[in-house]
Design an enzyme around this catalytic site. Structure first.
Site, PDB file in Angstrom:
ATOM      1  N   HIS A 177       0.868  -1.260   0.024  1.00 50.40           N
ATOM      2  CA  HIS A 177       0.029  -0.076  -0.209  1.00 50.40           C
ATOM      3  C   HIS A 177       0.994   0.971   0.029  1.00 50.40           C
ATOM      4  CE1 HIS A 177      -3.512   2.336   1.614  1.00 50.40           C
ATOM      5  NE2 HIS A 177      -2.754   3.112   1.565  1.00 50.40           N
ATOM      6  N   ASP A 290     -10.869  -4.241  -2.394  1.00 47.88           N
ATOM      7  CA  ASP A 290     -10.719  -3.729  -1.145  1.00 47.88           C
ATOM      8  C   ASP A 290     -11.781  -3.491  -0.117  1.00 47.88           C
ATOM      9  OD1 ASP A 290      -9.150  -2.326   1.116  1.00 47.88           O
ATOM     10  OD2 ASP A 290      -8.711  -0.559  -0.150  1.00 47.88           O
TER      11      ASP A 290
END
Ligand code: DOR
Length: 429
Positions: A177, A290
């Site tokens: 990320h 996600d």
């Protein structure tokens, strides 16, 4: 006389355009063509049969404190009702999965409650027991928070330099990320996007890639713009994923929900960027959701107090299949991004719809879309930013030949865990 197949799905349309009977036994597809003699036959005329999707980026919550947002029962049922037969849970749980005790407890919780297949990733930090997690069955490592986000503190470049060689030696996949978070007041979608800019994603990816040892398998999570996607493809050869919220939502077009509902990290961008991301469709290796459920109450707080994250495991395939039905994208390209490439990256069995493959599949109405409403969906979050958009939802989802979802009812089977290649079983068989 005994039958050859346990289940036959009769007269289904396959992705290659053939209409065939799919015979299933022992959890696998045994024949595609004329039906074998079977214990149960389901007429699938008018149904499109697709392999079960692999959503390689979900946050199933649960544990001792987060079940009010989602748990393995509601989250995995939501997956099945969207045609997803395998999910990969991210390790920013409470507590985070840095060691084998927390990891083992997470596997036990999902083994008890999940309705779809699941893999669980290990958490990456300077304190993580990477080798222990790998041997305990971590499917991959990450999402690794190179920038802070909900329930994940930023890992420093020094810590990354320490753990990457260990992950590379194990031959494991690490997912990343990447963002650059600027100081400032986070009061709207536009402000949130300015504080976590597109350029910052790329700068952070470059910083992280500078720590890669040779041979590391790396995958960038949820890239929000063509800029970072292009960086992943050229300068930093690595796979990457794009999320439906970056393809369907923007600062200008965020549906009927309060702005805070569409707060997510990395942020949704302006229409111009969203449209440019669609232009790159063919080059995107993976689409994942996600799925990050928070309640409507939490998301309706003043923008700066709303937690980041959007639920999406159930709408991932339906939103995109509606785009296939519209003629905007090819069905084969969708299957590459939600089935084949994620399964390949993770090293899990691929549902190819060919004899010998696991019978993980879903049946969708042909050419019929429906209007998405929160009432249709099964996540405990209870809301969706895609309210009013068109989706194509499956009526049946099978996991290993088991009718796990049918007529809006769910049925559980055992043996759903997908441990990673490093798994060393320590219990007596
Ligand atoms: O918006 C986000 N929410 N981004 C993440 O990376 C984490 C996620 C969460 O867990 O809520």
């Amino acid at each position: 006389m005994s039958s050859d197949a346990e289940l036959v799905l009769k007269g289904a349309l396959l992705p290659d355009g053939r209409v065939a009977d799919i015979s299933i036994a022992g959890g696998k597809i045994i024949h595609v063509g004329a039906a074998r003699r079977a214990d149960q036959t389901i007429d699938c005329t008018g149904q499109l049969c697709l392999p079960g999707a692999v959503d390689m980026h979900v946050h199933m919550r649960g544990g001792a404190t987060q079940g009010y947002k989602e748990d393995w029962v509601s989250g995995s049922q939501s997956a099945l009702a969207g045609g997803v037969t395998a999910v990969v849970d991210q390790p920013n749980t409470i507590p985070p999965l840095t060691g084998t005790d927390a990891f083992g407890a997470r596997v036990a919780e999902a083994t008890r409650d999940a309705y779809c297949r699941f893999g669980i990733n290990g958490y990456v930090s300077g304190e993580s027991d990477i080798t222990g997690l790998w041997e305990a069955g971590a499917l991959a490592f990450g999402e690794t928070f190179a920038a802070a986000s909900s329930y994940g503190g930023a890992v420093s470049p020094k810590e990354l330099a320490q753990v990457f060689p260990v992950i590379a030696d194990l031959g494991a996949l690490v997912t990343l990320h990447c963002e650059d978070v600027l100081p400032g007041d986070d009061t709207s979608l536009a402000a949130h996007a300015a504080l976590r800019p597109e350029e910052g994603e790329t700068t952070c990816m470059e910083m992280v890639a500078a720590q890669f040892p040779p041979g590391l398998s790396a995958h960038f999570c949820h890239l929000s713009s063509p800029l970072s996607a292009a960086a992943a493809m050229t300068a930093l050869p690595a796979s990457f994923e794009v999320m439906p919220h970056h393809l369907f939502l923007s600062i200008e077009e965020h549906g009927t929900v309060p702005e805070g509902c569409c707060k997510v990290n990395p942020p949704v961008r302006y229409e111009k960027t969203r449209k440019a991301l669609w232009e790159m469709w063919d080059a995107i290796p993976v689409i994942a959701s996600d799925h990050a459920p928070h309640t409507a109450e939490e998301k309706s707080q003043p923008f700066s107090a709303a937690p980041s994250g959007i639920p999406g495991v159930e709408t991932l395939v339906p939103l995109l299949l509606a785009q296939v039905y519209r003629g905007r994208i090819a069905l084969s390209s969708l299957l590459e991004k939600v089935v084949y490439t994620p399964a390949h990256l993770l090293g899990i069995p691929v549902s190819t719809l060919l004899p010998g493959a696991p019978a993980d599949l879903a049946l969708y109405p042909r050419q019929k879309t429906e209007t998405i409403t929160a009432d249709l969906l099964h996540s405990r979050a209870g809301w969706t930013p895609y309210e009013g958009m068109q989706g194509v939802f499956p009526g049946i989802t099978c996991v290993g030949g088991h009718l796990s979802y049918r007529r809006n009812e769910f049925s559980r089977r055992d043996d759903l865990w997908l441990p990673g290649r490093g798994y060393k079983c320590t219990q007596a068989e």
